[in-house]
Design a protein around this motif. Structure first.
Motif, short mmCIF file in Angstrom:
data_model
loop_
_atom_site.label_atom_id
_atom_site.label_comp_id
_atom_site.label_asym_id
_atom_site.label_seq_id
_atom_site.Cartn_x
_atom_site.Cartn_y
_atom_site.Cartn_z
N UNK A 364 24.07 -26.41 6.07
CA UNK A 364 25.09 -27.45 5.99
C UNK A 364 25.82 -27.67 7.30
N UNK A 365 25.75 -26.71 8.22
CA UNK A 365 26.49 -26.84 9.48
C UNK A 365 26.02 -25.75 10.43
N UNK A 366 26.21 -25.93 11.73
CA UNK A 366 25.94 -24.81 12.64
C UNK A 366 26.93 -23.69 12.37
N UNK A 367 26.41 -22.47 12.27
CA UNK A 367 27.27 -21.33 11.92
C UNK A 367 27.14 -20.16 12.88
N UNK A 368 26.04 -20.07 13.60
CA UNK A 368 25.83 -18.92 14.47
C UNK A 368 26.89 -18.78 15.54
N UNK A 369 27.51 -19.90 15.93
CA UNK A 369 28.50 -19.86 17.02
C UNK A 369 29.74 -19.06 16.66
N UNK A 370 30.04 -18.87 15.37
CA UNK A 370 31.25 -18.13 15.02
C UNK A 370 31.12 -16.65 15.37
N UNK A 371 29.88 -16.17 15.61
CA UNK A 371 29.68 -14.77 16.01
C UNK A 371 29.65 -14.61 17.52
N UNK A 372 29.61 -15.71 18.25
CA UNK A 372 29.61 -15.65 19.71
C UNK A 372 30.98 -15.18 20.18
N UNK A 373 31.06 -14.14 21.02
CA UNK A 373 32.38 -13.62 21.41
C UNK A 373 33.25 -14.63 22.16
N UNK A 374 32.64 -15.63 22.78
CA UNK A 374 33.41 -16.64 23.50
C UNK A 374 33.72 -17.84 22.62
N UNK A 375 32.73 -18.29 21.84
CA UNK A 375 32.91 -19.48 21.01
C UNK A 375 33.60 -19.17 19.68
N UNK A 376 33.37 -17.98 19.14
CA UNK A 376 33.95 -17.64 17.84
C UNK A 376 35.44 -17.83 17.73
N UNK A 377 36.24 -17.43 18.76
CA UNK A 377 37.68 -17.61 18.66
C UNK A 377 38.15 -19.07 18.61
N UNK A 378 37.23 -20.02 18.82
CA UNK A 378 37.62 -21.43 18.70
C UNK A 378 37.95 -21.78 17.25
N UNK A 379 37.38 -21.04 16.30
CA UNK A 379 37.54 -21.40 14.90
C UNK A 379 38.94 -21.08 14.40
N UNK A 380 39.54 -22.06 13.77
CA UNK A 380 40.81 -21.91 13.05
C UNK A 380 40.64 -22.71 11.76
#
Length: 631
Positions: A364-380
């Motif tokens: 349903x959406x890209x999800x692997x990026x939430x585990x990336x140590x740099x990209x993951x903190x973008x999620x709120x």
């Protein structure tokens, strides 16, 4: 108000009975009663007469609730209510429990004077409840005559010791029976080999609902989609949990999110394995035995990939990639985020989301990026909702309005209290006209100028202290995070500095400003230890232009200080130290047009390095201590 009077009990119970009968394998050994029920396609009994219902109410000494009465008028009892209640009481068997199980005593042991109404009800239900379970797998079903709604409905409570959970409340008998029907479906949906395919009108309706929800989610209608998926999940329909978990993860909900039925599909592993193992890494404490359970049914190659990804996540080296134009945007976002521009990184990702191509129909959406140590903190949470509301995967729909950025701009946010109120002292260096990777050069010696991989400041301090073998009472080497500080500026930031000693302090402004301009700020106006202090120094072309230090209740200054930064404007009254600090930081930010990225510093991961000491070497006659440790 609960509307149960128009419910068609007969149609509901007939559908349930027929589906139950069709789900049984031919030749399976069953009791005589079950075999009769299978052939009759009826799990119930003859209707209860008005006389039998009246006799029950006279025996109980009160009128029974409406939905239970209407059920009895269709069937005087019920077999196989869910998976663990084999016989449910009719007019003959319903009776007051009167703590027959002695569970009131067990639940009462856990009560104290602070126990709330719900906890007390869990204990008292065993004394006053109407017992409906006649034969079960140690599963109790009681109706509470004191938990009554405006329609006269009694709440139903179920409890089984093997579930290790408090009693479950159902609003009324109808709600309980609907839940037992869902439980029957959920258990039958998980078939073993050799059993009939569980296919009927209900399963087909639910599977169509799942497919509609999948399309709706890709169009951006995630709220309607997750509601439908949760409904289908309650019936155990394949795909429903795996699809719903993707939505929940982007909303920041990580508990019990396993992407069931999808994470073990090699097509989806690049997107679903990373967030699964990242959550495992966050809570496993190096016990990886549960990871195999979460991947039950997976091929060995996929399990090996999961463990390799887990090791990357733990080491902070996992890097998310994607194909096509969206993958190119991921690379740009990564570059922005690693230097602190998390708002810019997020906008880069979300603007490219309509170009994202799913790896399969059930992603349903890209999800692997939430585990990336740099990209993951973008999620709120608000950003997760924005992503889910954005049409993608080839679907059309109205794009949502952009969410507000997480960085307030400027510097004044440093004066705001943080969780735990730990940020009472900090220091930073602003350098004009240089890239972040160039900042360490003039501030560090030798290997200290080498940037570490992006990590949180806590992780960086932990690793630095673990490697450090020598400690000096005169040495003040700062571990600093680096990034961009707005147009034309880069920064180095230390959120946990050593104590400030005005007599030995040496500003690094001149060194940092070699060939450019540099600003140094060290604030301890809200420090818990010692007197409040504040330092500002500005250098250009390697020479200090002006500086001031407030310490010990006095201001010492040098050079021609601009009016906007004149310390006389700020240190007249220190009754509200936070207000003074805020005004100073706001003035510095305005004077130089610089800012510090709050979200990246507080929640993100940035490159770090270690500076040379911020204190001068000891003079003749000054004593100091050096502690060396062997590793």
């Amino acid at each position: 108000m609960t509307d149960t009077t128009v419910f068609d009990w007969r149609s509901f119970l007939l559908r349930w009975s027929g589906e139950w009968a069709d789900s049984l394998p031919e030749g399976e050994t069953r009791s005589e009663d079950d075999e009769i029920a299978r052939r009759a396609r009826w799990l119930g009994f003859p209707p209860a007469s008005e006389e039998r219902i009246a006799a029950l109410e006279e025996r109980l000494g009160r009128r029974i609730p409406p939905s239970y009465r209407e059920f009895l008028e269709v069937s005087d009892g019920w077999r196989h209510a869910g998976g663990f209640v084999w016989l449910l009481a009719g007019t003959e068997d319903a009776r007051w429990h009167r703590n027959e199980s002695e569970l009131a005593d067990m639940f009462g042991e856990y009560l104290d004077e602070d126990a709330g109404p719900e906890e007390r009800r869990e204990a008292d239900i065993w004394r006053r409840g109407l017992q409906l379970d006649v034969d079960s797998d140690v599963t109790h079903v009681l109706m509470d005559p004191e938990d009554v709604d405006e329609d006269g409905e009694w709440a139903v409570y179920t409890w089984a010791s093997w579930r290790a959970a408090p009693p479950e409340r159902h609003a009324n008998f109808l709600a309980f029976m609907r839940e037992m029907y869902r439980e029957f479906h959920s258990l039958r949906a998980r078939r073993s080999d050799g059993e009939p395919v569980f296919d009927n009108a209900t399963t087909r309706e639910l599977d169509a609902l799942v497919e509609e929800a999948r399309t709706e989610a890709l169009r951006g209608g995630w709220e309607r989609a997750v509601k439908a998926l949760d409904e289908a999940k309650g019936y155990g329909r394949p795909r429903a949990a795996g699809l719903g978990d993707q939505i929940r993860r982007l909303l920041g909900q990580t508990s019990m999110v396993y992407y069931d039925g999808l994470v073990t599909d090699p097509r989806y592993a690049p997107e679903l394995l990373p967030p699964l193992v990242a959550e495992h890494a966050a809570h496993s404490y190096r016990d990886d035995s549960t990871l195999r359970f979460q991947l039950r049914g997976a091929e060995d190659d996929l399990v090996a990939l999961a463990h390799a990804t887990l090791e990357q996540v733990r080491n902070g080296t996992y890097r998310y990639t994607a194909a096509g134009p969206f993958g190119e945007a991921v690379e740009r976002a990564h570059e922005l985020a690693r230097w602190g521009d998390t708002d810019g990184a997020w906008r880069t990702l979300i603007d490219a989301l309509p170009l994202w191509e799913p790896l399969g129909p059930d992603l349903l959406a890209p999800l692997g990026w939430v585990a990336d140590p740099v990209l993951g903190p973008l999620l709120a949470p608000e950003r997760g909702r924005e992503l889910l509301s954005t049409p993608r995967g080839g679907q059309a729909g109205a794009a949502p309005g952009p969410t507000a950025g997480l960085d307030p701009g400027g510097l004044a946010w440093l004066a705001e209290p943080d969780p735990g109120n730990n940020r009472t002292s900090y220091r930073f260096v602003l350098v004009e006209g240089v890239e972040p990777e160039e900042v360490p050069g003039p501030l560090a010696d030798g290997d200290g100028a080498v940037l570490n991989e992006p990590m949180t400041l806590w992780e960086a301090r932990h690793r630095s202290s673990h490697r450090q073998t020598e400690f000096s009472s005169y040495d003040d080497r700062a571990l600093m995070a680096v990034g961009r500080a707005g147009a034309g500026w880069s920064f180095a930031f230390d959120g946990d500095p050593a104590g400030f000693d005005r007599r030995r302090f040496v500003s690094p402004a001149a060194a940092a400003g070699a060939g450019t301009r540099a600003v140094v700020v060290w604030s301890g106006l809200r420090t818990w230890h010692g007197e409040p202090f504040f330092h500002l120094s500005v250098a250009r072309e390697g020479a200090e232009q002006y500086a001031f230090t407030y310490a010990d209740g006095q201001v010492r200054q040098s050079g021609e200080i601009p009016r906007a930064l004149d310390p006389g404007r700020f240190f007249g009254d220190l009754e509200d130290r936070a207000a003074v600090e805020r005004s100073l930081l706001d003035a510095v930010g305005r004077e130089f047009g610089a800012r510090l990225p709050r979200h990246a510093i507080v929640n993100g991961r940035l490159h770090t390095f270690t500076t040379r000491s911020w204190t001068r070497p000891p003079r003749d006659g000054e004593t100091y201590a050096v502690i060396r440790m062997r590793r």
